[in-house]
Design a protein around this motif. Structure first.
Motif, PDB file in Angstrom:
ATOM      1  N   MET A   1     -46.589 -55.169 -31.848  1.00 40.16           N
ATOM      2  CA  MET A   1     -47.151 -54.104 -32.657  1.00 40.16           C
ATOM      3  C   MET A   1     -47.091 -52.821 -31.841  1.00 40.16           C
ATOM      4  O   MET A   1     -47.321 -52.830 -30.642  1.00 40.16           O
ATOM      5  CB  MET A   1     -48.589 -54.456 -33.040  1.00 40.16           C
ATOM      6  N   ASN A   2     -46.825 -51.725 -32.505  1.00 39.21           N
ATOM      7  CA  ASN A   2     -46.667 -50.473 -31.762  1.00 39.21           C
ATOM      8  C   ASN A   2     -48.016 -49.793 -31.497  1.00 39.21           C
ATOM      9  O   ASN A   2     -49.002 -50.024 -32.197  1.00 39.21           O
ATOM     10  CB  ASN A   2     -45.681 -49.534 -32.475  1.00 39.21           C
ATOM     11  N   LEU A   3     -48.002 -48.946 -30.479  1.00 43.69           N
ATOM     12  CA  LEU A   3     -49.220 -48.283 -30.030  1.00 43.69           C
ATOM     13  C   LEU A   3     -49.850 -47.433 -31.130  1.00 43.69           C
ATOM     14  O   LEU A   3     -51.072 -47.448 -31.313  1.00 43.69           O
ATOM     15  CB  LEU A   3     -48.932 -47.433 -28.791  1.00 43.69           C
ATOM     16  N   SER A   4     -49.049 -46.714 -31.872  1.00 40.25           N
ATOM     17  CA  SER A   4     -49.579 -45.852 -32.932  1.00 40.25           C
ATOM     18  C   SER A   4     -50.381 -46.659 -33.955  1.00 40.25           C
ATOM     19  O   SER A   4     -51.487 -46.263 -34.352  1.00 40.25           O
ATOM     20  CB  SER A   4     -48.422 -45.111 -33.617  1.00 40.25           C
ATOM     21  N   SER A   5     -49.844 -47.797 -34.372  1.00 47.13           N
ATOM     22  CA  SER A   5     -50.555 -48.655 -35.326  1.00 47.13           C
ATOM     23  C   SER A   5     -51.836 -49.205 -34.717  1.00 47.13           C
ATOM     24  O   SER A   5     -52.883 -49.261 -35.378  1.00 47.13           O
ATOM     25  CB  SER A   5     -49.663 -49.815 -35.775  1.00 47.13           C
ATOM     26  N   LEU A   6     -51.759 -49.621 -33.466  1.00 43.44           N
ATOM     27  CA  LEU A   6     -52.955 -50.159 -32.797  1.00 43.44           C
ATOM     28  C   LEU A   6     -54.048 -49.097 -32.680  1.00 43.44           C
ATOM     29  O   LEU A   6     -55.229 -49.394 -32.880  1.00 43.44           O
ATOM     30  CB  LEU A   6     -52.590 -50.726 -31.429  1.00 43.44           C
ATOM     31  N   ILE A   7     -53.663 -47.871 -32.366  1.00 40.46           N
ATOM     32  CA  ILE A   7     -54.640 -46.770 -32.287  1.00 40.46           C
ATOM     33  C   ILE A   7     -55.293 -46.562 -33.650  1.00 40.46           C
ATOM     34  O   ILE A   7     -56.518 -46.445 -33.754  1.00 40.46           O
ATOM     35  CB  ILE A   7     -53.981 -45.478 -31.773  1.00 40.46           C
ATOM     36  N   ASN A   8     -54.475 -46.523 -34.711  1.00 36.92           N
ATOM     37  CA  ASN A   8     -55.009 -46.302 -36.067  1.00 36.92           C
ATOM     38  C   ASN A   8     -55.957 -47.427 -36.483  1.00 36.92           C
ATOM     39  O   ASN A   8     -57.030 -47.172 -37.046  1.00 36.92           O
ATOM     40  CB  ASN A   8     -53.872 -46.171 -37.081  1.00 36.92           C
ATOM     41  N   LEU A  43     -53.924 -52.524 -23.875  1.00 40.21           N
ATOM     42  CA  LEU A  43     -52.756 -53.154 -23.253  1.00 40.21           C
ATOM     43  C   LEU A  43     -51.471 -52.398 -23.599  1.00 40.21           C
ATOM     44  O   LEU A  43     -50.614 -52.191 -22.732  1.00 40.21           O
ATOM     45  CB  LEU A  43     -52.660 -54.618 -23.674  1.00 40.21           C
ATOM     46  N   ALA A  44     -51.348 -51.964 -24.839  1.00 44.06           N
ATOM     47  CA  ALA A  44     -50.177 -51.173 -25.240  1.00 44.06           C
ATOM     48  C   ALA A  44     -50.150 -49.845 -24.487  1.00 44.06           C
ATOM     49  O   ALA A  44     -49.076 -49.364 -24.097  1.00 44.06           O
ATOM     50  CB  ALA A  44     -50.178 -50.953 -26.749  1.00 44.06           C
TER      51      ALA A  44
END
Length: 183
Positions: A1-8, A43-44
């Motif tokens: 999963m990408n960082l942007s999605s994880l942040i959101n 972690l990302a």
């Protein structure tokens, strides 16, 4: 999963928890899910490739890091009114069977949406928690606990502290946000 999605996702879950807190409600399952996404985001941010939920190619732990082939178990809990906190490893099988390489314990103050501590452990650091301590957990199936007491004297008459618990009480900085352990 990408960082942007994880942040959101982490931000959205935190917002939901803040709203629940504002309404004076409590949702343990949402807090647990928030902890997992928060750890995945951290972690990302440390440049790890992160797999969670159904995208994990290894499902033994909550998070899989495919580039290094490591598994991260996430535990979350709240401090009790008496200042204690515990992370449950249920029947100890996660530790016995080596189902994870690292554990991140996300600790919240009671009814607070933002975590107070993010504690990072290697499996070796907590392997002694796989020893059953009768009479310590609230349920017969919950005798494998990592405990955090306000101070070492609090363990007196309750439970003999494991070495990792002593270090956690006296040298918390060895665990607090120690993301560099995960390699």
């Amino acid at each position: 999963m990408n960082l942007s999605s994880l942040i959101n996702i982490a931000t959205s879950l935190e917002t939901a928890l803040l709203e629940i807190e504002e309404c004076r409600l409590w949702d343990k399952s949402l807090r647990c899910k928030y902890a997992e996404y928060l750890v995945a985001k951290k972690l990302a941010q440390q440049k790890h490739s992160v797999e969670i939920l159904n995208e994990r190619s290894n499902t033994n732990a909550d998070i899989f890091l495919p580039q290094i082939g490591k598994r991260v178990e996430v535990k979350s809990s709240c401090f009790h009114k008496d200042g204690w906190a515990d992370a449950s490893f249920s029947d100890g099988k996660q530790i016995f069977d080596k189902k994870f390489d690292y554990c991140v314990w996300v600790l919240f103050d009671k009814e607070a949406a933002k975590p107070k501590h993010l504690l990072v452990f290697t499996r070796d650091e907590i392997k002694e928690v796989a020893q059953k301590r009768n009479g310590v957990g609230s349920h017969i199936t919950n005798q494998f606990l990592l405990l955090l007491a306000p101070n070492l004297n609090e363990f007196e008459g309750y439970a003999k502290p494991f070495a990792v618990e002593k270090r956690l009480v006296t040298h918390r900085a060895q665990f607090e946000n120690r993301w560099e352990k995960i390699k």
